[in-house]
Scaffold this motif. Structure first.
Motif, PDB file in Angstrom:
ATOM      1  N   PRO A   1      13.331   8.614   5.807  1.00 39.04           N
ATOM      2  CA  PRO A   1      12.365   8.646   6.908  1.00 39.04           C
ATOM      3  C   PRO A   1      12.895   8.088   8.224  1.00 39.04           C
ATOM      4  O   PRO A   1      12.432   8.486   9.293  1.00 39.04           O
ATOM      5  N   ILE A   2      13.866   7.180   8.172  1.00 34.31           N
ATOM      6  CA  ILE A   2      14.346   6.541   9.395  1.00 34.31           C
ATOM      7  C   ILE A   2      15.487   7.307  10.044  1.00 34.31           C
ATOM      8  O   ILE A   2      15.491   7.534  11.259  1.00 34.31           O
ATOM      9  N   SER A   3      16.475   7.740   9.278  1.00 33.41           N
ATOM     10  CA  SER A   3      17.697   8.293   9.872  1.00 33.41           C
ATOM     11  C   SER A   3      18.002   9.738   9.511  1.00 33.41           C
ATOM     12  O   SER A   3      18.971  10.294  10.026  1.00 33.41           O
ATOM     13  N   VAL A   4      17.210  10.360   8.636  1.00 36.57           N
ATOM     14  CA  VAL A   4      17.478  11.743   8.241  1.00 36.57           C
ATOM     15  C   VAL A   4      16.391  12.696   8.719  1.00 36.57           C
ATOM     16  O   VAL A   4      16.683  13.783   9.232  1.00 36.57           O
ATOM     17  N   ASN A   5      15.135  12.308   8.577  1.00 31.76           N
ATOM     18  CA  ASN A   5      14.042  13.264   8.745  1.00 31.76           C
ATOM     19  C   ASN A   5      13.921  13.868  10.130  1.00 31.76           C
ATOM     20  O   ASN A   5      13.456  14.994  10.278  1.00 31.76           O
ATOM     21  N   GLN A   6      14.343  13.146  11.176  1.00 33.97           N
ATOM     22  CA  GLN A   6      14.235  13.744  12.507  1.00 33.97           C
ATOM     23  C   GLN A   6      15.211  14.905  12.684  1.00 33.97           C
ATOM     24  O   GLN A   6      15.019  15.738  13.565  1.00 33.97           O
ATOM     25  N   SER A   7      16.246  14.985  11.831  1.00 32.48           N
ATOM     26  CA  SER A   7      17.145  16.138  11.835  1.00 32.48           C
ATOM     27  C   SER A   7      16.659  17.218  10.881  1.00 32.48           C
ATOM     28  O   SER A   7      17.012  18.391  11.039  1.00 32.48           O
ATOM     29  N   LEU A   8      15.865  16.841   9.924  1.00 32.81           N
ATOM     30  CA  LEU A   8      15.436  17.744   8.854  1.00 32.81           C
ATOM     31  C   LEU A   8      14.131  18.450   9.164  1.00 32.81           C
ATOM     32  O   LEU A   8      13.978  19.650   8.909  1.00 32.81           O
ATOM     33  N   TYR A   9      13.173  17.720   9.753  1.00 24.82           N
ATOM     34  CA  TYR A   9      11.842  18.270  10.018  1.00 24.82           C
ATOM     35  C   TYR A   9      11.768  18.778  11.456  1.00 24.82           C
ATOM     36  O   TYR A   9      12.077  18.055  12.395  1.00 24.82           O
ATOM     37  N   LYS A  10      11.334  20.013  11.611  1.00 29.41           N
ATOM     38  CA  LYS A  10      11.296  20.633  12.937  1.00 29.41           C
ATOM     39  C   LYS A  10      10.154  20.107  13.804  1.00 29.41           C
ATOM     40  O   LYS A  10      10.226  20.172  15.029  1.00 29.41           O
TER      41      LYS A  10
ATOM     42  N   GLU B   1       0.862  -1.187   0.000  1.00 24.41           N
ATOM     43  CA  GLU B   1       0.000   0.000   0.000  1.00 24.41           C
ATOM     44  C   GLU B   1       0.895   1.233   0.000  1.00 24.41           C
ATOM     45  O   GLU B   1       1.647   1.475   0.944  1.00 24.41           O
ATOM     46  N   ASN B   2       0.829   2.013  -1.077  1.00 28.73           N
ATOM     47  CA  ASN B   2       1.643   3.223  -1.188  1.00 28.73           C
ATOM     48  C   ASN B   2       0.969   4.397  -0.479  1.00 28.73           C
ATOM     49  O   ASN B   2      -0.189   4.705  -0.764  1.00 28.73           O
ATOM     50  N   ARG B   3       1.707   5.024   0.441  1.00 25.90           N
ATOM     51  CA  ARG B   3       1.221   6.214   1.140  1.00 25.90           C
ATOM     52  C   ARG B   3       2.297   7.297   1.086  1.00 25.90           C
ATOM     53  O   ARG B   3       2.986   7.559   2.068  1.00 25.90           O
ATOM     54  N   PRO B   4       2.475   7.930  -0.085  1.00 23.72           N
ATOM     55  CA  PRO B   4       3.538   8.924  -0.220  1.00 23.72           C
ATOM     56  C   PRO B   4       3.156  10.260   0.421  1.00 23.72           C
ATOM     57  O   PRO B   4       1.999  10.506   0.743  1.00 23.72           O
ATOM     58  N   GLY B   5       4.189  11.097   0.573  1.00 25.50           N
ATOM     59  CA  GLY B   5       3.962  12.446   1.072  1.00 25.50           C
ATOM     60  C   GLY B   5       4.845  12.784   2.257  1.00 25.50           C
ATOM     61  O   GLY B   5       5.221  11.904   3.035  1.00 25.50           O
ATOM     62  N   GLY B   6       5.195  14.064   2.355  1.00 21.17           N
ATOM     63  CA  GLY B   6       5.972  14.535   3.497  1.00 21.17           C
ATOM     64  C   GLY B   6       7.340  13.906   3.592  1.00 21.17           C
ATOM     65  O   GLY B   6       7.836  13.674   4.696  1.00 21.17           O
ATOM     66  N   GLY B   7       7.984  13.635   2.457  1.00 22.91           N
ATOM     67  CA  GLY B   7       9.296  13.028   2.498  1.00 22.91           C
ATOM     68  C   GLY B   7       9.306  11.649   3.114  1.00 22.91           C
ATOM     69  O   GLY B   7      10.310  11.201   3.658  1.00 22.91           O
ATOM     70  N   GLY B   8       8.178  10.953   3.027  1.00 22.15           N
ATOM     71  CA  GLY B   8       8.051   9.625   3.619  1.00 22.15           C
ATOM     72  C   GLY B   8       7.433   9.629   4.999  1.00 22.15           C
ATOM     73  O   GLY B   8       7.144   8.566   5.571  1.00 22.15           O
ATOM     74  N   ASN B   9       7.176  10.823   5.546  1.00 26.04           N
ATOM     75  CA  ASN B   9       6.675  10.912   6.925  1.00 26.04           C
ATOM     76  C   ASN B   9       5.233  10.440   7.067  1.00 26.04           C
ATOM     77  O   ASN B   9       4.857   9.873   8.106  1.00 26.04           O
ATOM     78  N   ILE B  10       4.406  10.667   6.056  1.00 29.86           N
ATOM     79  CA  ILE B  10       2.989  10.313   6.160  1.00 29.86           C
ATOM     80  C   ILE B  10       2.823   8.800   6.293  1.00 29.86           C
ATOM     81  O   ILE B  10       2.142   8.295   7.197  1.00 29.86           O
ATOM     82  N   GLY B  11       3.439   8.067   5.389  1.00 29.65           N
ATOM     83  CA  GLY B  11       3.349   6.614   5.458  1.00 29.65           C
ATOM     84  C   GLY B  11       4.022   6.052   6.693  1.00 29.65           C
ATOM     85  O   GLY B  11       3.526   5.105   7.317  1.00 29.65           O
ATOM     86  N   THR B  12       5.151   6.632   7.071  1.00 28.64           N
ATOM     87  CA  THR B  12       5.876   6.149   8.252  1.00 28.64           C
ATOM     88  C   THR B  12       5.055   6.345   9.518  1.00 28.64           C
ATOM     89  O   THR B  12       4.946   5.430  10.353  1.00 28.64           O
ATOM     90  N   GLU B  13       4.453   7.518   9.686  1.00 23.54           N
ATOM     91  CA  GLU B  13       3.664   7.774  10.887  1.00 23.54           C
ATOM     92  C   GLU B  13       2.441   6.860  10.946  1.00 23.54           C
ATOM     93  O   GLU B  13       2.014   6.446  12.036  1.00 23.54           O
ATOM     94  N   SER B  14       1.874   6.524   9.800  1.00 27.71           N
ATOM     95  CA  SER B  14       0.716   5.620   9.807  1.00 27.71           C
ATOM     96  C   SER B  14       1.077   4.261  10.395  1.00 27.71           C
ATOM     97  O   SER B  14       0.255   3.611  11.048  1.00 27.71           O
ATOM     98  N   VAL B  15       2.319   3.832  10.197  1.00 30.38           N
ATOM     99  CA  VAL B  15       2.760   2.549  10.756  1.00 30.38           C
ATOM    100  C   VAL B  15       3.108   2.704  12.232  1.00 30.38           C
ATOM    101  O   VAL B  15       2.819   1.814  13.042  1.00 30.38           O
TER     102      VAL B  15
END
Length: 336
Positions: A113-122, A82-96
């Motif tokens: 989404p696993i090792s970069v976004n927590q430094s990138l997204y405020k 099931e593809n859930r794109p958006g937010g640099g991968g954050n939307i699908g990741t948060e759903s899980v």
């Protein structure tokens, strides 16, 4: 004093309340592992949803579909993408992250989404390193430096010389701010002391403009451009892994000219925190058994199969977080 007592497991001597409590506790302690084993033995008892936090047809999607098809065949239940794109991968990741930890919602995810976004997204509402359980790494996928055929560079050395003499309009594309595609190019230009213009896109649009000659270069995952390379529509000059990729063995590594340069992508299975360790071990075992079957296909498409234990995968994701945290800071990349 002589007395008799039952030694039968689960039987509590009459009129001995303390022993009754102890026996009840022992029975429960024995029952819990049996219940966990029964749950694992029955898994999967229904279709399993596999989330991909990016659009269909991309590298994450292709790897997820290949492995999930084999899991379906082996375990007797559909593993449905099931593809859930958006937010640099954050939307699908948060759903899980928010899904029930019962093994019926998994995600195949990547370095961003696993090792970069927590430094990138405020304002990231979760911590992927704490809220997801690593199951198994599927593959390493190097990025490859590709240029339009009009760029007068046919080797990595020629490209380095070309980049150092270009005027201010020297530009590169990426699949988005803070992606591995973006940060790989930033790292290369930083090492060269070149101030190139970054033009971020959404997904495959960057590749379309590169093919049209509106961009001069970019780093892309090998599976996303390998067919264009073989067709002569793009020139592959270097890969971002520490060693040449098996998919493009004649293309040198950036590290051969810039020691220590490594900025590839990787992909693997994760589950919501709280999933049964027995299910994690079952899935890990099955994926490790599947990867050799997919070896030729994956290498041909630009991915290097990895496998390994959940613990190895967890340690790797943590190391990647530390590495990319510094690179994101140096680049100034940020997403509100």
């Amino acid at each position: 004093m002589n007395f008799t007592s039952s030694r039968t497991l689960g039987a509590c001597p009459p009129r001995r309340e303390l022993r009754r409590v102890l026996c009840t506790g022992l029975a429960l302690a024995l029952a819990l592992p049996l219940a966990a084993q029964a749950q694992t033995a029955a898994y999967p008892a229904k279709p399993v949803k596999v989330i991909v936090a990016f659009t269909a047809g991309g590298t994450t999607d292709l790897l997820a579909r290949s492995v999930s098809q084999k899991l379906s065949e082996k375990l007797g239940q559909p593993f449905v993408i099931e593809n859930r794109p958006g937010g640099g991968g954050n939307i699908g990741t948060e759903s899980v992250v928010r899904a029930a930890p019962d093994g019926y919602t998994l995600i195949v995810n990547s370095v961003g989404p696993i090792s970069v976004n927590q430094s990138l997204y405020k304002k990231l509402a979760y911590d992927p390193l704490k809220d997801l359980v690593p199951i198994v790494q599927i593959a390493d996928v190097p990025n490859v430096l590709v240029v339009h055929p009009s760029v007068p560079a046919n080797s990595f050395d020629e490209f380095l010389a070309y980049a150092k003499t270009r005027p201010a309009n020297f530009n590169y594309g990426s699949t988005g701010v803070g992606t591995s595609s973006h940060l790989s190019s930033f790292m290369l230009m930083q090492n060269l002391g070149v101030d190139a213009l970054h033009i971020p896109y959404k997904g495959a649009n960057a590749l379309n403009d590169l093919l049209a000659g509106r961009l001069q270069f970019m780093f892309a995952t090998i599976p996303s451009v390998v067919s264009q390379i073989h067709a002569g529509k793009l020139k592959a000059l270097a890969v971002s892994s520490s060693q040449p990729s098996r998919a493009l063995p004649k293309v040198p590594a950036v590290a051969s000219r810039i020691p220590g340069f490594e900025a590839g992508s990787w992909f693997g299975f994760f589950a919501p925190k709280g999933i049964s360790p027995e299910i994690v071990q079952l899935l890990n075992k099955e994926v490790n058994a599947i990867l050799p079957q997919l070896n030729d296909q994956m290498v041909r498409e630009g991915a290097d199969p990895v496998g390994g234990s959940p613990e190895q995968f967890a340690r790797m994701t943590q190391r990647e977080f530390v590495k990319w945290q510094k690179i994101v800071k140096d680049s100034g990349a940020s997403v509100d």
